[in-house]
Motif scaffolding. Sequence first.
Motif, PDB file in Angstrom:
ATOM      1  N   GLY A  18      33.274 -46.124  34.562  1.00  0.00           N
ATOM      2  CA  GLY A  18      34.154 -44.804  33.859  1.00  0.00           C
ATOM      3  C   GLY A  18      35.247 -44.553  34.438  1.00  0.00           C
ATOM      4  O   GLY A  18      35.387 -45.233  35.548  1.00  0.00           O
TER       5      GLY A  18
ATOM      6  N   VAL B 102      33.513 -40.292  27.217  1.00  0.00           N
ATOM      7  CA  VAL B 102      33.992 -41.152  28.519  1.00  0.00           C
ATOM      8  C   VAL B 102      33.346 -42.681  27.890  1.00  0.00           C
ATOM      9  O   VAL B 102      31.848 -42.534  26.997  1.00  0.00           O
ATOM     10  CB  VAL B 102      33.297 -41.133  29.001  1.00  0.00           C
ATOM     11  CG1 VAL B 102      32.950 -42.146  30.040  1.00  0.00           C
ATOM     12  CG2 VAL B 102      33.694 -39.831  30.229  1.00  0.00           C
TER      13      VAL B 102
ATOM     14  N   SER C 214      32.755 -39.790  37.228  1.00  0.00           N
ATOM     15  CA  SER C 214      33.353 -39.310  35.819  1.00  0.00           C
ATOM     16  C   SER C 214      34.254 -38.545  35.408  1.00  0.00           C
ATOM     17  O   SER C 214      35.588 -38.466  35.496  1.00  0.00           O
ATOM     18  CB  SER C 214      32.862 -40.693  34.070  1.00  0.00           C
ATOM     19  OG  SER C 214      32.197 -41.739  34.393  1.00  0.00           O
TER      20      SER C 214
END
Length: 286
Positions: free
Chosen positions: A232, A258, A274
């Motif tokens: 990520g 993502v 992330s």
Amino acid sequence: MNFKYAMCNELYEGWELARQFDYVARCGYTGMELAPFTLTNELPADVRKITAQERLEIRRCARNSGVAVAGLHWLLAKTEGFHLTHPDAAVRKRTVEYGKAIVDLCADLGGTILVWGSPKQRNIETGVTRAEAYRYAADALAELAPRLVETNVSIAIEPLAPVETNFLTCAAETVDLIQKIQSPNIQLHLDCKAMWGGELRPDGSRRPMAEVIREFAPYTIHFHANDPNLRGPGFGELDFVPIFKALRETNFKGWVSVEVFDYTPGVEALTEKSMAYMKEAAQTAG
């Protein structure tokens, strides 16, 4: 402007769908991008087998969590018999018909974006010229355009690096195809991992991703945030500050979604860190 963050769901293998939606909501995401094969227990995957009741249940899970279904990706993953540039017209026709079913599924779930990657199902086969592949792909996707307009769904074609496919390996090549189709519902998707491996200058040097984002902003309707190490955002060396600055300057209004491939850090770490990193990078960029 604030970005809209979504999470791709295939990393939550074994989680009930309601738990997936609730979890990403708690982590601050407002969208979920679904891989069709995760919505059925049968392989090869076939979205036509997802019943009306199951589609309503997916919408209910999304609605109850407050997370929108952004759309679908990995469209032809774990399927059989489909190929966008196959020399056999019957195979291409079958792919178009299945594409219509994917469009309908996306609309039924409340989504608006179909990320068309599927590298294995678009590779140029032996004996097919590049010009033929362009024509086959353009004709097939153009057949989907009326259905896209009817359902308010858009296809975002994804350039992928040469290590993944031999067709549509950079944004410029993909925009050439988009311009051949001439449909407002068929546009461009950009992915950080793919740009890292595919957006190269003639001398082999890598183009800055911010430069690619700015150049192709008029076509870009969807964006995947990840690191070239397949994890990520924030899990590698890629600096997202210039990326978010370019997205902001070009007034990007789509989803920043993502997508990860290496789950080694763990599902929770990938999801939560992330988001934290993207928010920090976007704030710095702003």
